[in-house]
Design an enzyme around this catalytic site. Structure first.
Site, mmCIF file in Angstrom:
data_model
loop_
_atom_site.group_PDB
_atom_site.id
_atom_site.type_symbol
_atom_site.label_atom_id
_atom_site.label_comp_id
_atom_site.label_asym_id
_atom_site.label_seq_id
_atom_site.Cartn_x
_atom_site.Cartn_y
_atom_site.Cartn_z
ATOM 1 N N ASN A 73 54.326 -30.592 -51.949
ATOM 2 C CA ASN A 73 53.752 -30.389 -53.287
ATOM 3 C C ASN A 73 52.501 -31.223 -53.473
ATOM 4 O O ASN A 73 52.345 -32.291 -52.871
ATOM 5 C CB ASN A 73 54.789 -30.728 -54.356
ATOM 6 C CG ASN A 73 54.861 -32.205 -54.636
ATOM 7 O OD1 ASN A 73 54.163 -32.722 -55.504
ATOM 8 N ND2 ASN A 73 55.706 -32.915 -53.890
ATOM 9 N N CYS A 135 53.870 -41.657 -54.815
ATOM 10 C CA CYS A 135 53.167 -40.373 -54.843
ATOM 11 C C CYS A 135 51.960 -40.435 -53.891
ATOM 12 O O CYS A 135 51.091 -41.296 -54.039
ATOM 13 C CB CYS A 135 52.714 -40.085 -56.268
ATOM 14 S SG CYS A 135 51.916 -38.492 -56.395
#
Ligand SMILES: Cc1cc2nc3c(=O)[nH]c(=O)nc-3n(C[C@H](O)[C@H](O)[C@H](O)COP(=O)(O)O)c2cc1C
Ligand code: SF4
Ligand code: SF4
Length: 418
Positions: A73, A135
């Site tokens: 993603n 992230c």
């Protein structure tokens, strides 16, 4: 009924299955639906200054008949206003006081911002916070996410910002995009982390479309590296959890994440040292309902093992994972392949694999019903058993030659002789 409840650094939950921060925990609607289905906790989608997401943002790898073996993603943190998220978190906590509600946070490295946000989260009644230092895309470019998790000094410092003047337990979520997970783990503990969770997603380029030559997912003709997760990453998560569970400098609870989609996957993480687990891809793939088989399966497993509480299995396999130096050497203890002729279908995959990628110790001939292993030459690498399509057809049999010695013991013995 076994006791499935857990307590991770003061954050309690009716069971060890929590939803990981991500698209599943973006709204009160979703988290309440998940709790109604039976999930024990949820880590809210990372809250911070709202972002603008791209479209599309997911790509996946299929393997054989399996869809979404690995997922990638380029989604960022929450694109919803902080106030909306905090209001809904408070609402969920009011409706589900027994469930674990953890708020994932990502902020710039400014102590005052952390102080303010920690107080606002405390006011919601949430049970704890999780710092997203993992992230790998998008937020890095803004000085947050895995650029923090990759530098132990930053990890320590920002953990300390969150801990200062707050009574909430702080879980630090680690990035796997490092050479040795123990370094950021120790730094987080040094900064005051009450627990560690891992893994966040792994840097990846998911693939390239052979017709258009565009990377996947493609966003208006371009792509980017993104975070990899799903069943394919479980071995990496398991390794990293075991490395921290065995590190004497990391004496805080661990929460295992990465590729968990069944109770068996969760048990592996628990055995290697996790006190609870988080799930993202599997619940995105199959829906919240998978929790029913997960809790039922875990309960049945504990009952069958005669274990009363889930916490009693935590870490039971961790000390079985250690240095290569402590493994028994193969010259004293050997595993040898044995082909069961009655099961063999004569496909010769084992012969080809051993001849080209093994140690040329499987013989076959036109008159032979099945290939035969020359035991004296077999090094016990397992390759033939791994490629054989018939379950149980190739058995790896243990041959004990009577001498018990590891490489470390061997070195010590040779040193003492010299
Ligand atoms: C689409 C998507 C969005 C995610 N967003 C976040 C996030 O906002 N914060 C975070 O800490 N992790 C985020 N993650 C990572 C997951 O929480 C989890 O660490 C990772 O997916 C590994 O678990 P899994 O294999 O069960 O998916 C996201 C993952 C996906 C797939
Ligand atoms: S899953 Fe839903 S949001 Fe995603 S592309 Fe399909 S319809 Fe759209
Ligand atoms: S791979 Fe298995 S089934 Fe095929 S020849 Fe070898 S032993 Fe027989």
């Amino acid at each position: 009924m076994a006791d499935l409840s857990v307590n991770v650094a003061g954050i309690s939950a009716p069971n060890p299955f929590w939803l990981a921060s991500g698209p599943l925990t973006n709204t009160a609607y979703q988290v309440m639906k998940a709790f109604d289905e039976g999930w024990g906790g949820a880590v809210w989608k990372t809250v911070g200054e709202p972002v603008i997401n791209v479209s599309s943002r997911l790509a996946s790898i299929d393997y054989g008949n399996r869809r979404m073996m690995g997922l990638n993603n380029v989604e960022l943190i929450s694109d919803r206003p902080i106030e909306d998220n905090l209001r809904e978190i408070a609402e969920v906590k009011r409706r589900f006081p027994e469930h674990a509600v953890v708020v994932s946070l990502m902020l710039p490295s400014i102590p005052e911002m952390w102080k303010d946000m920690m107080h606002r989260v405390e006011d919601t009644g949430a049970d704890g916070v999780e710092l997203n230092f993992g992230c790998p895309h998008g937020m890095n470019e803004r000085g947050m996410g895995s650029v923090i998790g990759q530098v132990p000094e930053y990890t320590e410092q920002i953990t300390a910002y969150a801990k200062a003047d707050s009574r909430l337990p702080v879980i630090v979520k680690l990035t796997p995009n490092v050479t040795d997970i123990r370094n950021p783990g120790r730094a987080a503990v040094q900064g005051g982390a009450d627990a560690l969770s891992l893994i966040n997603t792994i840097n990846s380029v998911m693939g390239v479309d052979l017709d258009t030559w565009l990377p996947r997912p493609q966003i208006d003709g371009r792509g980017s590296h993104g975070g990899y997760c799903g069943p394919a990453v479980k071995p990496i998560g398991l390794y990293m959890v075991s490395a921290l569970a065995n590190d004497r400098k990391v004496k805080v609870p661990l929460v295992g994440i990465g590729g968990i989609e069944s109770w068996q996957d969760a048990v592996e993480y628990l055995l290697l040292g996790a006190q609870a687990v988080q799930v993202c891809t599997a619940a995105m793939h199959y829906g919240f309902r998978i929790i029913r088989s997960m809790t039922e399966g875990l309960n049945d497993y504990l009952n069958a093992k005669g274990v009363a509480r889930v916490e009693d299995i935590v870490g039971r396999s961790a000390n079985k994972v250690g240095d290569w130096n402590d493994l028994r050497l193969s010259y004293s203890y050997k595993v040898v392949a044995k082909i069961h002729e009655d099961k063999c279908i004569g496909c010769n995959l084992c012969y080809v694999a051993c001849d080209d990628g093994g140690h040329q110790c499987i013989d076959k001939g036109p008159e032979m019903k099945s290939p035969v292993v020359r035991e004296e030459d077999c090094v016990g690498c397992n390759l033939c058993a791994l490629v054989c399509p018939v379950p149980g057809c190739i058995e790896m049999q243990e041959h004990d030659l009577g001498i018990v010695e590891t490489w470390r013991q061997r070195q010590d013995r040779l040193t003492s002789l010299s």
